[in-house]
Scaffold this active site. Sequence first.
Site, short mmCIF file in Angstrom:
data_model
loop_
_atom_site.label_atom_id
_atom_site.label_comp_id
_atom_site.label_asym_id
_atom_site.label_seq_id
_atom_site.Cartn_x
_atom_site.Cartn_y
_atom_site.Cartn_z
N GLY A 10 67.86 41.37 23.60
CA GLY A 10 66.36 41.40 23.35
C GLY A 10 65.37 41.07 22.59
N ASN A 12 64.88 41.82 17.77
CA ASN A 12 64.03 41.42 16.95
C ASN A 12 65.07 39.55 16.36
OD1 ASN A 12 62.05 43.00 16.81
ND2 ASN A 12 62.14 44.13 15.57
N GLY A 16 63.31 36.47 17.90
CA GLY A 16 62.75 36.34 16.51
C GLY A 16 63.26 34.76 15.80
N LYS A 215 77.66 34.77 1.74
CA LYS A 215 75.48 35.44 2.63
C LYS A 215 75.82 37.22 2.18
CE LYS A 215 73.36 37.42 5.66
NZ LYS A 215 73.23 38.09 6.71
#
Length: 390
Positions: A10, A12, A16, A215
Amino acid sequence: MGLKAVHFGGGNIGRGFVAEKLHLDGYEVVFVDVMDSIIEQLQKNKEYTVTEIGAEGEKVNKITNYRAINSKYEEQKVVDEIASADLVTCAVGPTILKFIAPVIGKGIDKRTEPKPVAVIACENAIGATDTLAGFIKDSKNTPQDRLSSINDRARFANSAIDRIVPGQDPDAGLNVKIESFYEWVVDKTPFAEHGHPQVSAIKWVDDLRPYIERKLFTVNTGHAAAAYYGHARGKKTVDEALEDSEINKIVRDCLSETSNLIVKKHGISADEQKAYVEKIMKRISNPYLKDIVERVGRAPLRKLSRNERFIGPASELAESGEKVDALLGATEQAFGFVDVENDDESAELSEILKSTEPKEVVKKVCGLEESHPLFSKVVPIVEKVQKNLK
């Protein structure tokens, strides 16, 4: 019945990024965590906001249609949710995957749906879903007589995620501020005849490895290098660090070395990689993110490990006799990131450096053997850092 995703974590990134994109595609998101405070907030509040920050300004998305379960107390509920879910995702950190595997294994084993559930780990680590799948398939978590048919109940796909989540306002609650740019790339090959889940934010590819390494060895290498040099020189944020022309050049030198590897290894053109580097430098220099260097630099032990952002590319380059000076410089700064407030790994790194011989430090922290061509280059760095700690 509508689409349902069970998401572990849960934090960010979970709220998000993953949940935001799933919500926008109409999924009901079931959050799973063991943090009482997060779960209680999610249960009490029926909505939160995600503010996307970019050079063009801010965009606010309202997130609804979610539930939350504390797996510490209600494991069976989590099992039941997975048994009927379309998608299982996680953003818990690579070291936590082994702890969420048992309940996911139970949920998968209970499935009777004709279409297997998609399992996608959204972690900053290469092959994170493979790692999670390995834990799930362990005999402790899945009955061995059920392993041969597990593909009928679940398909596991590796992913590469890229989105910067800066430090949040102290009174933000569930609300998340996040950069507007994102990339979420997932291997589509495990889904074969069933077809992959419908998630519009995901770019589905046949070969994920180039995306993951590009990345990790560009965004994460550059971001962390800027943070570690910035911390050493008293800078507060990453953008402030990159305003320093010397640090900016050092970070670019690091990315020049990793670009050399990416271009040669994955067949990406030099021009394409150069443009990617410029895009990343612009992103991590974004002053609106207010990205605190200690936040970006935290967990130095993981970031100094064998397949991570510095040692990973440097080891491959060293094997080919290529230049690794800038990556070694960033490695030194990472080793110097010790005893930072609210960062357990930096305290642990400090203890290792104070109590362990240099060669053993390199073996333990970086995972390098003495026979590796990079080993002899990292040992003097550790010796130097150790002297400075005394």
